[in-house]
Scaffold this motif. Structure first.
Motif, PDB file in Angstrom:
ATOM      1  N   LEU A   1     -10.856  95.988  83.744  1.00  0.00           N
ATOM      2  CA  LEU A   1     -10.601  96.789  82.295  1.00  0.00           C
ATOM      3  C   LEU A   1      -9.209  97.031  82.675  1.00  0.00           C
TER       4      LEU A   1
ATOM      5  N   ASN B   1      -9.631  98.135  76.914  1.00  0.00           N
ATOM      6  CA  ASN B   1      -9.976  99.206  76.438  1.00  0.00           C
ATOM      7  C   ASN B   1      -9.816  99.840  75.478  1.00  0.00           C
TER       8      ASN B   1
ATOM      9  N   ASP C   1     -14.006 105.335  79.499  1.00  0.00           N
ATOM     10  CA  ASP C   1     -14.386 103.677  79.329  1.00  0.00           C
ATOM     11  C   ASP C   1     -15.673 103.383  79.841  1.00  0.00           C
TER      12      ASP C   1
END
Length: 412
Positions: free
Chosen positions: A81, A132, A186
């Motif tokens: 991420l 994100n 997240d």
């Protein structure tokens, strides 16, 4: 698959995956997740958050990335991420001052660099890259208030860095509190089963478990990996400290840096950065302790193992041979890059030594080049250059040497 077979496979994976970790928060939950994964033939979702403010990957990052590769080899899915939204705040972990916020352009460029480097270790077919901003960028203000309502200020001040700043009257800005909250969210958005990070990330990863519970998502396992020391043998490996070994550095440079490691770090590097079997590492430790082997020979073996992991064994053996030739016999390397000095010339036909070092790629900035000169690490045709203000006449064919391992010839 019967229950006994499921249990055997879950425990086999568990033993592999907890190896070389510093701490696993939720060990029993982890085993339960593995049992369900095996029984349902469903890969776990393994999350790694990447801060795009420092995208050049070095061996310190590789400790975590290699653990992710173990998950992949066991059939699980890795989600890398890129914190393109949180990167505009900057993780305050371990810092005593507010970090500069990145621009959107900086975040995009740094994220691209991550993607170019990360697959030197990870399997691209079992890796998902995500950003994100996909969910944080579209949250409404009422969503933000809802997120913040789950954590108290007292809980935030449990973090050492915040507590120290608060206790010494140094400013903490409200937006900094949102970093661990957003990182936790997240994990909600990704429904992460496991999240990896260094030991300095424990607060953030445990916070994610709390946030997931608040949103009725099964909490992830927090897997904390050791933070490896850099080439100085003392401080955390860091590009800013100059004690790093980058995974995209040329084989000769990587190998030379490994050879500069303090002897006591060798078993740790073998354990965390190579595929050497634990029994072999134990044998190496015993032999070193008993004085039965030359540490230099062991370090060469370590260098070949590390470099070979990124460039292949042939390149690693070549780097070792080049190192022995240069530093055992005192010879210069045969294949030195050439630096064209034409664009660096001043009106008087001289070149600033600091600019030359940077142009050669031996320093990432002029300030780093200055430090190298001041440390006595720079020489030209065997003559040490000690003044960072020095200007030199670039004689074609002259050899610039920086440190023990980096050489180039000057061009016209």
């Amino acid at each position: 698959m019967d229950k006994e077979a499921i249990e055997r496979e879950a425990r086999r994976q568990f033993d592999i995956l907890v190896g070389n970790t510093e701490e696993v928060v939720g060990e029993e939950e982890f085993l339960d997740k593995l049992r369900a994964s095996v029984a349902e033939d469903r890969p776990l979702r393994i999350k790694l958050g990447l801060d795009p403010s420092a995208p050049d990957i070095h061996l310190g990052h590789a400790v975590v990335l290699r653990k992710l590769r173990q998950f992949q080899d066991l059939g699980h899915r890795v989600i890398c991420l890129i914190g393109d939204f949180t990167g505009r705040i900057g993780d305050p972990s371990g810092v005593s001052e507010t970090r500069r916020q990145l621009t959107e352009a900086e975040v995009v460029q740094n994220a691209r660099t991550y993607q170019e480097q990360i697959f030197k270790i990870l399997d691209p077919d079992k890796t998902t890259m995500d950003f994100n901003s996909r969910w944080l960028g579209v949250m409404k203000f009422e969503d933000v208030i809802e997120l913040a309502s789950h954590i108290t200020v007292a809980r935030m001040l449990e973090r050492n860095d915040f507590a120290e700043r608060h206790g010494s009257d140094r400013p903490i800005y409200v937006h900094e509190f949102f970093y661990p909250l957003m990182q936790g969210y997240d994990s909600v958005a990704l429904e992460a089963d496991v999240e990896l990070g260094g030991t300095d990330q424990k607060f953030n990863l445990v916070m994610a478990r709390t946030i997931q519970r608040a949103y009725d998502v099964e909490p992830e396992i927090a897997m904390l990996m050791p933070i490896i020391e850099g080439t100085d043998g003392v401080r955390k490996m860091s590009k800013s400290l100059g004690n790093y070994i980058g995974i995209t550095e040329e084989p000769e440079q990587m190998f030379g840096k490994v050879m500069s490691l303090p002897d006591q770090l060798m078993p740790r590097y073998f354990r965390l950065l190579t595929d050497t079997e634990p029994a072999e590492i134990a044998r190496i430790e015993d032999a070193l302790a008993a004085g039965e082997v030359n540490p230099r020979d062991v370090k060469e073996e370590l260098g070949v193992a590390i470099v070979g992991g990124y460039w292949g064994e042939e390149a690693a053996r070549g780097a070792a041979a080049s190192f022995r030739k240069v530093f055992s016999s005192g010879e210069l390397p045969e294949d030195m890059p050439e630096v064209d000095c034409a664009d660096l010339l001043d009106e008087d036909g001289t070149v600033w030594i600091v600019g030359l070092i940077s142009e050669a790629g031996f320093a990432s900035s002029n300030s780093e080049a200055r430090r190298l000169v001041e440390q006595g690490a720079v020489s030209l045709d065997g003559e040490r250059v000690e003044d960072p203000r020095a200007r030199i006449v670039p004689t074609p064919g002259a050899v610039l040497r920086v440190g023990r391992r980096r050489f180039c010839r000057l061009g016209g």
